[in-house]
Design an enzyme around this catalytic site. Structure first.
Site, PDB file in Angstrom:
ATOM      1  CE  LYS A  95      -3.965   1.752   2.725  1.00  0.00           C
ATOM      2  NZ  LYS A  95      -4.731   1.506   3.965  1.00  0.00           N
ATOM      3  CB  SER A 111      -7.811   3.400   3.094  1.00  0.00           C
ATOM      4  OG  SER A 111      -7.083   2.723   4.103  1.00  0.00           O
ATOM      5  CB  SER A 167      -8.426   0.347   5.850  1.00  0.00           C
ATOM      6  OG  SER A 167      -9.139   1.531   6.102  1.00  0.00           O
TER       7      SER A 167
END
EC number: 3.5.1.4
Length: 565
Positions: free
Chosen positions: A130, A205, A229
């Site tokens: 990420k 996210s 997330s």
């Protein structure tokens, strides 16, 4: 065009320039919503590269790498190519550093050839990250225009350990502006879509990571979770993911919004197409003794005894609590069916399933939301003001959808004061949170009266969010099903169950709505809109129970596969 838009345009152009021109594919029409098969059909991947990237069991990949049946260089090239296909179809990437990854892979191959020894448990394995995970020399933009051009001077601890373990980081993935949203969109890189249906969100996210792995553009990725997330995008994209407890895995050096907010800590965890990926990653990082590099990481070695479920009857005749409905937002029909399937599968495997009674969830969520809002959005606004970009208030691609966006009104209703909280006010929230955690622990312990095992419920099974992957902009900003694990610091693992079926998952008649959120979620469901989307659930265990939660998730996954066979 304002300056910030020019900066975004230039950064997107630089990203496109980092893609080898010979890897550009002919894109399908926008009307083609499911793009999962395009890597097989586009002609870019060789037969061997398809074989490599279609190997979803991380354990098998590692065995082939460690035996030199597959070289790290060829495996890295295969996943680099497939990740670029995924990028062109779903817009899932931020940083693309192919040459850097290939140099690393060649060094690992050379070491194995010269010494006959692997560098570490993840030797040769490409791993995606990420956008939060700082890597020396690379930008960590996090969806903020103002952060373009800021390059990390060092690797975060997780990246240091990945290198020590022999891994090959090769791409980083897209996030929403300021992270804390269930949709992945920002002004710099744009919107990430769901490869199962590009009209639907991949979640957030960690939505870029989820879309990439769902496309099999990465065998194993790392995301973060402060309210769901990891688990929400994994459920939206048919993946497995682990939300570990605070400080079990090393977070030092990971870039984060609201840095310094440690009342409810963000944690990192693995995402994969297999449970083997979840276990292998977690054990490898813990075995590397992260507490020697991160002062906050717990000195807690991997426990094979806990993995063998020593405190859960050795894994025999487990008792699970099924959270059918949290009393705040009723799950959509596909999730209700998934829970029934899971219950039947577990009972067929000799386990017991009882109803889980939700406990003070509105208070728990309200406490967490007040903590998150304590700075009155100062952190996000201040970062946006540096470049002049607007704060993103809604995720809809259609300007007139504001009236349909969920979450804001209900979330704000739980926050009795909007504005900066004093240190004293924050301390009171900490005190309340501590009491809620104790109350929930006692509630859990009391289930021993109903399990028939002499133990409390071994784990809870529930949705990660009240619906499956939703149309862009129609996702809620609140998840009462996932966020309470963060507030109470409960280890959780998401797992896939089934897919939305328009014939089986028929709309239900209206029920007495509990709040605006519940009503909006009910009205959102349409079998035609959601059909074909993945349906996932989560298994929730106790705090610091990573080994046991992974083991129980494996048991649930195995039961589902046998039941569905």
């Amino acid at each position: 065009m304002s300056d910030w838009k020019d900066i975004c345009s230039a950064r997107k152009s630089a990203q496109l320039a980092s893609i080898p021109q010979e890897w550009i594919i002919q894109l399908p029409p926008e009307t083609r919503t499911n793009v999962l098969d395009i890597p097989k059909d586009c002609g870019l991947l060789t037969t061997r590269e398809l074989q490599i990237t279609e190997t979803t069991d991380v354990g098998i990949l590692l065995r082939k790498l460690h035996s030199s049946e597959w070289s790290s260089e060829e495996v890295t090239i295969a996943f680099c190519k497939r990740s670029i296909i995924a990028q062109q179809l779903t817009n899932c990437l931020t940083e693309i550093f192919i040459e850097r990854a290939l140099q690393r892979a060649r060094e690992l191959d050379d070491t194995l050839k010269r010494t006959g020894k692997i560098v570490g448990p993840l030797h040769g394995l490409p791993i995606s990250l990420k956008d939060q995970f700082a890597m020396k020399g690379l930008e960590t933009i996090m969806g903020y225009v103002a952060w373009i051009g800021k390059r990390a001077e060092s690797d975060c601890v997780l990246v240091e350990i990945l290198y020590e373990c022999g891994a090959v980081p090769f791409v980083r993935t897209n996030v929403p502006q300021a992270l804390m949203w269930w949709e992945t969109y920002n002004h710099v890189f744009g919107r990430t879509t769901n490869p199962y249906n590009r009209k639907l969100t991949s979640g957030g996210s960690s939505g870029g990571e989820a879309a990439l792995i769902a496309m099999k553009g990465s065998p194993l990725g790392v995301g973060t979770d402060i309210g769901g997330s990891l688990r929400v995008p994994s459920s939206f994209c048919n993946l497995y993911a682990l939300r570990p407890s605070y400080e079990r895995l090393p977070y030092y050096g990971v870039v984060n919004p609201q840095e310094g907010q440690e009342s409810i800590s963000s944690v990192l965890g693995p995402m994969s197409n297999s449970m083997s990926g979840v276990k292998i990653f977690t054990k490898a990082i813990i075995d590397a003794k992260p507490w020697t590099k991160d002062p906050l990481a717990l000195r807690k070695e991997w426990s094979e005894k806990e993995y063998c479920l020593s405190e859960h009857g050795g894994g025999k005749s487990l008792c699970f609590g099924m959270l059918w409905d949290n009393g705040i937002s009723r799950p959509h029909p596909p999730l209700q069916r998934a829970m029934k399937i899971t219950k039947a599968a577990l009972e067929a495997a000799g386990h017991k399933v009882i109803d889980w009674e939700p406990h003070r969830l509105v208070e728990i969520y309200g406490n967490a939301e007040k903590i998150f809002c304590s700075d009155d959005d100062h952190d996000r606004r201040s970062q946006c003001e540096l470049s002049g970009e607007p704060v993103i208030r809604m995720m809809s691609p259609i300007d007139d959808m504001q009236g349909h966006t969920m979450g804001e009104s209900f979330s704000r209703s739980l926050v009795d004061k909007v504005g900066h909280r004093s240190a004293y006010d924050l301390w009171q929230l900490h005190k309340e949170k501590r009491e809620l955690r104790k109350s929930h622990l006692e509630h859990w312990k009391k289930t021993s009266e109903r399990t028939g095992t002499g133990r409390p419920v071994d784990a809870i099974i529930s949705p990660t969010i009240a619906y499956t992957a939703a149309p862009h902009g129609l996702n809620t900003s609140a998840s009462f099903y996932s966020a309470f694990s963060n507030a109470l610091d409960l280890t959780a693992c998401s797992f896939p169950v089934t897919f939305v079926d328009g014939e089986l998952d028929v709309p239900q008649p209206p029920h007495p709505f509990r709040n605006h959120e519940d009503e909006a979620i009910f009205k959102l469901y349409s079998p035609d809109v959601f059909a074909g989307g993945p349906v996932g659930l989560q298994l929730i265990g106790g705090s610091q129970e990573e080994e046991a939660v992974i083991s129980m998730a494996e048991i649930v996954d195995a039961a589902l596969k046998v039941y569905s066979a």
